[in-house]
Design an enzyme around this catalytic site. Structure first.
Site, mmCIF file in Angstrom:
data_model
loop_
_atom_site.group_PDB
_atom_site.id
_atom_site.type_symbol
_atom_site.label_atom_id
_atom_site.label_comp_id
_atom_site.label_asym_id
_atom_site.label_seq_id
_atom_site.Cartn_x
_atom_site.Cartn_y
_atom_site.Cartn_z
ATOM 1 N N SER A 20 0.853 -1.186 0.000
ATOM 2 C CA SER A 20 0.000 0.000 0.000
ATOM 3 C C SER A 20 0.887 1.233 0.000
ATOM 4 O O SER A 20 1.717 1.410 0.901
ATOM 5 C CB SER A 20 -0.902 0.006 1.240
ATOM 6 O OG SER A 20 -1.380 1.327 1.467
ATOM 7 N N HIS A 50 -1.348 -1.067 -4.105
ATOM 8 C CA HIS A 50 -2.630 -0.844 -3.432
ATOM 9 C C HIS A 50 -2.756 0.649 -3.118
ATOM 10 O O HIS A 50 -1.882 1.231 -2.470
ATOM 11 C CB HIS A 50 -2.644 -1.690 -2.153
ATOM 12 C CG HIS A 50 -3.912 -1.668 -1.377
ATOM 13 N ND1 HIS A 50 -4.990 -2.479 -1.668
ATOM 14 C CD2 HIS A 50 -4.271 -0.961 -0.279
ATOM 15 C CE1 HIS A 50 -5.955 -2.270 -0.779
ATOM 16 N NE2 HIS A 50 -5.549 -1.338 0.069
ATOM 17 N N ASP A 52 -4.916 3.406 -1.250
ATOM 18 C CA ASP A 52 -5.924 3.620 -0.207
ATOM 19 C C ASP A 52 -6.545 5.000 -0.350
ATOM 20 O O ASP A 52 -5.918 6.020 -0.049
ATOM 21 C CB ASP A 52 -5.269 3.479 1.170
ATOM 22 C CG ASP A 52 -5.063 2.019 1.528
ATOM 23 O OD1 ASP A 52 -6.038 1.247 1.435
ATOM 24 O OD2 ASP A 52 -3.938 1.653 1.901
ATOM 25 N N MET A 54 -9.224 7.670 0.795
ATOM 26 C CA MET A 54 -10.079 8.041 1.938
ATOM 27 C C MET A 54 -10.563 9.469 1.757
ATOM 28 O O MET A 54 -9.824 10.327 1.274
ATOM 29 C CB MET A 54 -9.287 7.943 3.246
ATOM 30 C CG MET A 54 -8.701 6.568 3.482
ATOM 31 S SD MET A 54 -7.882 6.470 5.084
ATOM 32 C CE MET A 54 -6.764 5.084 4.792
ATOM 33 N N HIS A 84 -8.604 0.846 -3.377
ATOM 34 C CA HIS A 84 -9.450 0.541 -2.215
ATOM 35 C C HIS A 84 -10.195 1.815 -1.827
ATOM 36 O O HIS A 84 -9.601 2.750 -1.280
ATOM 37 C CB HIS A 84 -8.532 0.039 -1.085
ATOM 38 C CG HIS A 84 -9.243 -0.270 0.188
ATOM 39 N ND1 HIS A 84 -8.580 -0.565 1.367
ATOM 40 C CD2 HIS A 84 -10.572 -0.354 0.489
ATOM 41 C CE1 HIS A 84 -9.446 -0.806 2.324
ATOM 42 N NE2 HIS A 84 -10.669 -0.672 1.819
ATOM 43 N N MET A 86 -12.282 3.819 0.358
ATOM 44 C CA MET A 86 -12.851 4.007 1.703
ATOM 45 C C MET A 86 -13.518 5.372 1.689
ATOM 46 O O MET A 86 -13.045 6.348 2.281
ATOM 47 C CB MET A 86 -11.734 3.916 2.758
ATOM 48 C CG MET A 86 -11.252 2.486 2.947
ATOM 49 S SD MET A 86 -9.651 2.396 3.773
ATOM 50 C CE MET A 86 -8.586 2.753 2.394
ATOM 51 N N MET A 157 -10.982 -6.542 6.088
ATOM 52 C CA MET A 157 -10.135 -5.565 6.773
ATOM 53 C C MET A 157 -9.699 -6.099 8.133
ATOM 54 O O MET A 157 -10.529 -6.590 8.913
ATOM 55 C CB MET A 157 -10.901 -4.251 6.977
ATOM 56 C CG MET A 157 -11.167 -3.447 5.720
ATOM 57 S SD MET A 157 -9.674 -2.919 4.868
ATOM 58 C CE MET A 157 -8.988 -1.760 6.073
ATOM 59 N N GLY A 162 -8.347 4.014 8.076
ATOM 60 C CA GLY A 162 -7.906 5.336 8.534
ATOM 61 C C GLY A 162 -6.419 5.573 8.370
ATOM 62 O O GLY A 162 -6.014 6.547 7.765
ATOM 63 N N GLY A 165 -0.050 1.413 9.901
ATOM 64 C CA GLY A 165 0.680 1.259 11.154
ATOM 65 C C GLY A 165 -0.168 0.867 12.353
ATOM 66 O O GLY A 165 0.328 0.886 13.483
ATOM 67 N N ASP A 192 -6.124 -6.778 4.701
ATOM 68 C CA ASP A 192 -5.503 -5.448 4.680
ATOM 69 C C ASP A 192 -5.510 -4.856 6.077
ATOM 70 O O ASP A 192 -6.569 -4.662 6.662
ATOM 71 C CB ASP A 192 -6.325 -4.578 3.708
ATOM 72 C CG ASP A 192 -5.804 -3.164 3.552
ATOM 73 O OD1 ASP A 192 -4.719 -2.852 4.069
ATOM 74 O OD2 ASP A 192 -6.509 -2.365 2.894
ATOM 75 N N GLY A 193 -4.311 -4.567 6.578
ATOM 76 C CA GLY A 193 -4.198 -3.841 7.839
ATOM 77 C C GLY A 193 -3.391 -4.576 8.887
ATOM 78 O O GLY A 193 -3.750 -5.678 9.300
ATOM 79 N N GLY A 194 -2.274 -3.982 9.272
ATOM 80 C CA GLY A 194 -1.486 -4.527 10.386
ATOM 81 C C GLY A 194 -0.746 -5.809 10.064
ATOM 82 O O GLY A 194 -0.295 -6.511 10.973
ATOM 83 N N SER A 215 3.039 -0.298 6.064
ATOM 84 C CA SER A 215 4.224 0.000 6.881
ATOM 85 C C SER A 215 5.242 -1.134 6.881
ATOM 86 O O SER A 215 6.450 -0.886 6.950
ATOM 87 C CB SER A 215 3.808 0.368 8.305
ATOM 88 O OG SER A 215 2.892 -0.553 8.817
HETATM 89 C C1 DX5 Z 1 -6.162 1.083 6.339
HETATM 90 C C2 DX5 Z 1 -5.756 0.914 4.881
HETATM 91 C C3 DX5 Z 1 -4.619 -0.037 4.757
HETATM 92 C C4 DX5 Z 1 -3.394 0.468 5.432
HETATM 93 C C5 DX5 Z 1 -2.461 -0.665 5.738
HETATM 94 O O1 DX5 Z 1 -6.958 2.167 6.514
HETATM 95 O O2 DX5 Z 1 -6.813 0.419 4.119
HETATM 96 O O3 DX5 Z 1 -4.348 -0.409 3.402
HETATM 97 O O4 DX5 Z 1 -2.720 1.437 4.682
HETATM 98 O O5 DX5 Z 1 -1.388 -0.188 6.476
HETATM 99 P P1 DX5 Z 1 -0.527 -1.173 7.375
HETATM 100 O O6 DX5 Z 1 -0.098 -2.310 6.518
HETATM 101 O O7 DX5 Z 1 0.623 -0.314 7.830
HETATM 102 O O8 DX5 Z 1 -1.406 -1.575 8.498
HETATM 103 ZN ZN ZN Z 2 -6.378 -0.653 1.901
#
Ligand code: DX5
Ligand code: ZN
Length: 235
Positions: A20, A50, A52, A54, A84, A86, A157, A162, A165, A192-194, A215
């Site tokens: 991402s 990817h 993101d 928002m 993606h 959001m 997710m 948001g 990290g 996706d996420g963490g 991250s």
């Molecule tokens: C969250 C996003 C993710 C995010 C992932 O709001 O949709 O794609 O950037 O970031 P990491 O991999 O650092 O959790």
């Molecule tokens: Zn994403």
């Protein structure tokens, strides 16, 4: 052109890796993306980028829009751009991102009326992209069950939208186990996420065919990124 996200797979195939760009250096975006897309060893190379998106309403942040997608498409004509959304009103942006070169567009079940899921996915495919449906951690998996046949990919997710990290929410792995038997080999689950090298094994084991990481990839020096991508893939 065959769509990378809808190529048949079984669970023994390593997952696609989608860095991402939210954690990339925005002042050096071209170089950052080139580094992960053009690495000599295919296992250490990104399969998708990817994006993101928002809007400050659906998610509490402002990130990027179609112009970023268009700029990446211009510099990387063959890259797979995975968008993606959001955003509060995904229908508003589908054509603009398709026109800007997106290969996949994912919208959230929380952002649309149930009756809109099928027509929205059809609209996305009619303009040449594949269609993903995303589900946030607090939303029960039952909400997406009636729609699995209509989509190409399910994005589960593992943080709340948001920021990059944030800490991985392991309870969402249960959603993947619940849906995976109902999916055809040409449908993938993306997570996706963490996600990092430490927890990617559990994500793969649950049945995810595409792993997003911001991250974990862009948060380390450029020379270490191919090694991280390889490890996320389980190689
Ligand atoms: C969250 C996003 C993710 C995010 C992932 O709001 O949709 O794609 O950037 O970031 P990491 O991999 O650092 O959790
Ligand atoms: Zn994403």
């Amino acid at each position: 052109m065959p769509n990378l996200l809808t190529m048949p797979r079984d669970r023994s195939t390593p997952p696609l890796i989608a860095p991402s760009i939210l954690s990339a250096d925005f002042a050096a975006m071209g170089e950052e993306c080139r580094g992960v897309l053009e690495h000599a060893d295919a296992a250490g190379r990104a399969d998708l980028l990817h994006l993101d998106v928002m809007d400050g309403h659906f998610a509490p942040n402002l990130t990027m829009g179609p112009d970023m997608c268009r700029a990446l498409r211009r510099v990387f004509p063959a890259a797979f751009l995975d968008v993606h959304l959001m955003v509060h009103d995904p229908a508003m942006f589908i054509e603009r991102f398709a026109d800007a070169g997106a290969n996949n567009l994912t919208f959230h079940i929380e952002a649309v009326d149930e009756v809109q899921v099928g027509p929205m996915a059809d609209k996305i495919r009619s303009i040449g992209a594949s269609a993903g449906l995303a589900i946030n951690p607090p939303t029960p998996v039952e909400r997406v069950m009636p729609h699995l046949e209509k989509i190409d990919m399910l994005l589960v997710m593992s943080v709340n939208p948001g920021y990059s990290g944030q800490a991985f929410i392991p309870e969402v792995l249960e959603k993947v186990r619940a849906v995976r038997k109902k999916l055809k080999p040409i449908q993938r689950v993306q997570m996706d996420g963490g996600i990092n090298v430490g927890n990617a094994g559990a994500v793969r084991e649950a049945g995810c065919g595409c792993i997003v990481a911001a991250s974990a990839v862009f948060g380390v020096p450029a020379l270490q990124r191919p090694g991280v991508i390889r490890a996320l893939r389980g190689l």
